[in-house]
Design an enzyme around this catalytic site. Structure first.
Site, PDB file in Angstrom:
ATOM      1  N   CYS A 112      -3.506  28.694  -5.020  1.00 29.93           N
ATOM      2  CA  CYS A 112      -3.847  27.504  -5.594  1.00 29.93           C
ATOM      3  C   CYS A 112      -4.819  27.624  -6.669  1.00 29.93           C
ATOM      4  O   CYS A 112      -4.754  26.922  -7.672  1.00 29.93           O
ATOM      5  CB  CYS A 112      -3.718  26.088  -4.979  1.00 29.93           C
ATOM      6  SG  CYS A 112      -2.575  25.948  -3.581  1.00 29.93           S
ATOM      7  N   HIS A 252      -6.931  20.605  -9.004  1.00 32.46           N
ATOM      8  CA  HIS A 252      -5.639  21.049  -8.215  1.00 32.46           C
ATOM      9  C   HIS A 252      -4.925  19.934  -7.815  1.00 32.46           C
ATOM     10  O   HIS A 252      -5.534  19.091  -6.892  1.00 32.46           O
ATOM     11  CB  HIS A 252      -5.930  22.268  -7.234  1.00 32.46           C
ATOM     12  CG  HIS A 252      -4.763  22.632  -6.375  1.00 32.46           C
ATOM     13  ND1 HIS A 252      -3.541  22.714  -6.847  1.00 32.46           N
ATOM     14  CD2 HIS A 252      -4.672  22.627  -5.080  1.00 32.46           C
ATOM     15  CE1 HIS A 252      -2.721  22.969  -6.039  1.00 32.46           C
ATOM     16  NE2 HIS A 252      -3.169  23.013  -4.769  1.00 32.46           N
ATOM     17  N   ASN A 282       2.247  19.522  -4.710  1.00 34.83           N
ATOM     18  CA  ASN A 282       1.443  20.498  -4.793  1.00 34.83           C
ATOM     19  C   ASN A 282       2.314  21.645  -5.437  1.00 34.83           C
ATOM     20  O   ASN A 282       3.234  22.087  -4.747  1.00 34.83           O
ATOM     21  CB  ASN A 282       0.911  20.788  -3.660  1.00 34.83           C
ATOM     22  CG  ASN A 282      -0.101  22.040  -3.629  1.00 34.83           C
ATOM     23  OD1 ASN A 282      -0.104  22.748  -4.450  1.00 34.83           O
ATOM     24  ND2 ASN A 282      -0.744  22.062  -2.455  1.00 34.83           N
TER      25      ASN A 282
HETATM   26  N1  ACO Z   1       5.747  12.487   8.217  1.00 42.98           N
HETATM   27  C1  ACO Z   1       5.278  11.743   9.543  1.00 42.98           C
HETATM   28  N2  ACO Z   1       4.408  12.140  10.312  1.00 42.98           N
HETATM   29  C2  ACO Z   1       3.867  13.490  10.151  1.00 42.98           C
HETATM   30  C3  ACO Z   1       4.210  14.066   9.040  1.00 42.98           C
HETATM   31  C4  ACO Z   1       5.194  13.558   7.977  1.00 42.98           C
HETATM   32  N3  ACO Z   1       5.522  14.285   6.792  1.00 42.98           N
HETATM   33  N4  ACO Z   1       3.439  15.266   8.875  1.00 42.98           N
HETATM   34  C5  ACO Z   1       2.457  15.200  10.160  1.00 42.98           C
HETATM   35  N5  ACO Z   1       2.858  14.031  10.753  1.00 42.98           N
HETATM   36  C6  ACO Z   1       2.169  13.548  11.763  1.00 42.98           C
HETATM   37  C7  ACO Z   1       1.506  14.719  12.716  1.00 42.98           C
HETATM   38  O1  ACO Z   1       2.665  15.110  13.659  1.00 42.98           O
HETATM   39  C8  ACO Z   1       0.646  13.869  13.472  1.00 42.98           C
HETATM   40  O2  ACO Z   1       1.342  13.082  14.504  1.00 42.98           O
HETATM   41  P1  ACO Z   1       0.444  12.978  16.038  1.00 42.98           P
HETATM   42  O3  ACO Z   1      -0.523  12.168  15.678  1.00 42.98           O
HETATM   43  O4  ACO Z   1       1.461  12.143  16.748  1.00 42.98           O
HETATM   44  O5  ACO Z   1       0.442  14.400  16.421  1.00 42.98           O
HETATM   45  C9  ACO Z   1       0.076  12.815  12.524  1.00 42.98           C
HETATM   46  O6  ACO Z   1       1.023  12.750  11.692  1.00 42.98           O
HETATM   47  C10 ACO Z   1      -1.131  13.133  11.844  1.00 42.98           C
HETATM   48  O7  ACO Z   1      -0.950  14.545  11.412  1.00 42.98           O
HETATM   49  P2  ACO Z   1      -2.382  15.087  10.738  1.00 42.98           P
HETATM   50  O8  ACO Z   1      -1.912  16.548  10.497  1.00 42.98           O
HETATM   51  O9  ACO Z   1      -3.749  14.878  11.515  1.00 42.98           O
HETATM   52  O10 ACO Z   1      -2.332  14.324   9.415  1.00 42.98           O
HETATM   53  P3  ACO Z   1      -3.480  14.402   8.217  1.00 42.98           P
HETATM   54  O11 ACO Z   1      -4.086  12.765   8.251  1.00 42.98           O
HETATM   55  O12 ACO Z   1      -4.332  15.409   8.541  1.00 42.98           O
HETATM   56  O13 ACO Z   1      -2.641  14.570   6.857  1.00 42.98           O
HETATM   57  C11 ACO Z   1      -2.396  16.357   5.563  1.00 42.98           C
HETATM   58  C12 ACO Z   1      -1.909  15.978   6.949  1.00 42.98           C
HETATM   59  C13 ACO Z   1      -1.639  15.552   4.401  1.00 42.98           C
HETATM   60  C14 ACO Z   1      -1.560  17.791   5.313  1.00 42.98           C
HETATM   61  C15 ACO Z   1      -3.773  16.629   5.243  1.00 42.98           C
HETATM   62  O14 ACO Z   1      -4.340  17.259   6.451  1.00 42.98           O
HETATM   63  C16 ACO Z   1      -4.157  17.335   4.057  1.00 42.98           C
HETATM   64  O15 ACO Z   1      -3.932  16.820   2.818  1.00 42.98           O
HETATM   65  N6  ACO Z   1      -4.642  18.386   4.187  1.00 42.98           N
HETATM   66  C17 ACO Z   1      -4.957  19.544   3.011  1.00 42.98           C
HETATM   67  C18 ACO Z   1      -3.926  20.104   2.734  1.00 42.98           C
HETATM   68  C19 ACO Z   1      -3.707  20.478   1.423  1.00 42.98           C
HETATM   69  O16 ACO Z   1      -4.311  19.777   0.684  1.00 42.98           O
HETATM   70  N7  ACO Z   1      -3.239  21.676   1.373  1.00 42.98           N
HETATM   71  C20 ACO Z   1      -3.148  22.067  -0.164  1.00 42.98           C
HETATM   72  C21 ACO Z   1      -4.506  22.982  -0.609  1.00 42.98           C
HETATM   73  S1  ACO Z   1      -4.030  24.489  -0.402  1.00 42.98           S
HETATM   74  C22 ACO Z   1      -2.742  24.478  -1.284  1.00 42.98           C
HETATM   75  O17 ACO Z   1      -2.590  23.945  -2.243  1.00 42.98           O
HETATM   76  C23 ACO Z   1      -1.675  25.560  -1.032  1.00 42.98           C
END
Ligand code: ACO
Length: 325
Positions: A112, A252, A282
């Site tokens: 990214c 980004h 993204n």
């Molecule tokens: N729909 C519903 N529930 C979901 C989903 C979904 N799509 N995805 C995960 N969950 C659930 C999980 O299973 C988990 O359930 P549990 O509590 O029963 O185990 C719960 O939601 C919380 O999951 P987390 O992974 O803790 O959710 P979080 O609040 O961290 O959000 C996310 C996830 C959006 C990916 C966040 O961690 C994030 O934004 N991280 C940064 C990732 C990023 O920006 N990547 C891109 C940068 S690098 C690049 O661009 C390639």
């Protein structure tokens, strides 16, 4: 060193729009979860175009705006983690498709942050006089490496491309670029490559079963919120800038919560940040040039304006850019 400026921008996205509701029919998710956790509403998915097709469309629109002929282009860099194939590079395919037969062409992979890395390489090569102009393109078909059965990642990504045409210039242009990497955290965002396959090594020692994206979301989130804030702060401090001096910050487009975190931490109005992740998700190396082109098309950037761009992602890598247009 020569000054180097960005003369024009271009972009291309596939036509097919995939909404959060459509994804909720594929995996156990909802519009409410995706919107509150990421800010994403829609993303584009390519049905019949590969990465080089999107890259070519962005390149053609970009050089048309600069009134430059393809045969005048001296360097093409494509940043991508989803090339059509390993060789020829996507940049060589674009070179052929647009008829830029005098150009050197190669791909880079900094996920990214790839667009910022690409601009950095091009600026250095133009700055030292090796070339006089360059096309830098960020292009991705992330749908190829998305596991459409994994709800934690398939809701995040989209396909797109964006391009800039750069020239040696008398104007300040690109005032600052910095890039960096934290390879020790690389395992938090993976997409597997080819497995060993030769008659002398039948034990497949590769830990990766497939090429799909796997992400430790919370680890990437912590990294992203740290580097986006530090990168912007460093530019403000080095150039003694205040919010008023900057027309736009183009981050980004990974997650609205990451951008909101930076806005609060740095006490910079969220309105300063250009945000279009609700429409495209993204798109990795395409996200910054796509947003930059959109901001230009909306008339939000004029001559003399200063713009900051910040990238972060797989590697893990990061990079930032201060430009005066
Ligand atoms: N729909 C519903 N529930 C979901 C989903 C979904 N799509 N995805 C995960 N969950 C659930 C999980 O299973 C988990 O359930 P549990 O509590 O029963 O185990 C719960 O939601 C919380 O999951 P987390 O992974 O803790 O959710 P979080 O609040 O961290 O959000 C996310 C996830 C959006 C990916 C966040 O961690 C994030 O934004 N991280 C940064 C990732 C990023 O920006 N990547 C891109 C940068 S690098 C690049 O661009 C390639």
């Amino acid at each position: 060193m020569n000054n180097v400026r960005i003369v024009s921008t271009g972009s291309s996205v596939p036509e097919l729009i995939i909404t959060n509701d459509m994804l909720s029919k594929l995996v156990d998710t909802s519009d409410e979860w995706i919107t509150t956790r990421t800010g994403i509403k829609n993303r584009r998915v390519s049905v019949d175009k590969d990465t080089s097709d999107l890259a070519t469309e962005a390149a053609v629109s970009c050089i048309k705006k600069a009134s430059v002929k393809a045969e005048e282009i001296e360097l093409i860099i494509v940043a991508t983690v989803t090339p059509d194939m390993f060789t020829p590079s996507t940049a060589c395919i674009v070179q052929n498709k647009i008829g830029a037969f005098k150009a050197s062409a190669f791909d880079i992979n900094a996920a990214c942050s790839g667009f910022i890395y690409g601009v950095d390489v091009a600026k250095s090569l133009l700055g030292c006089g090796r070339f006089r102009n360059a096309l830098v393109i960020g292009a991705e078909c992330l749908s190829k490496i998305t596991n459409w059965e994994d709800r934690s990642t398939c809701v995040l990504f989209g396909d797109a491309s964006g391009a800039v045409y750069m020239e040696v210039s008398d104007k300040p242009g690109i005032m600052k670029i910095s890039t960096g990497a934290e390879g020790d955290k690389g395992n938090s965002l993976l997409s597997g490559a080819l497995k060993p396959n030769n008659p002398f090594n039948r034990n497949n020692t590769s830990p990766y079963k497939d090429h799909f994206v796997k992400m430790n979301g919370q680890e990437v989130y912590r990294f992203a919120t740290r580097v986006i804030s530090e990168s912007i702060k460093d530019i403000f401090e080095e150039f003694n800038l205040t919010e008023k001096d900057i027309k736009l910050i183009i981050p980004h487009q990974a997650n609205l919560r990451i951008i909101e975190f930076a806005s609060k931490k740095l006490n910079i109005s969220i309105d300063k940040f250009y945000i279009n992740l609700q429409d495209y998700g993204n798109t990795s190396s395409a996200s910054i040039p796509l947003a930059l082109n959109e901001a230009f098309e909306k008339g939000m950037i004029s001559e003399g304006d200063k713009v900051i761009a910040v990238g972060f992602g797989g590697g893990l890598t990061y990079g930032s850019l201060l430009i005066q247009f």
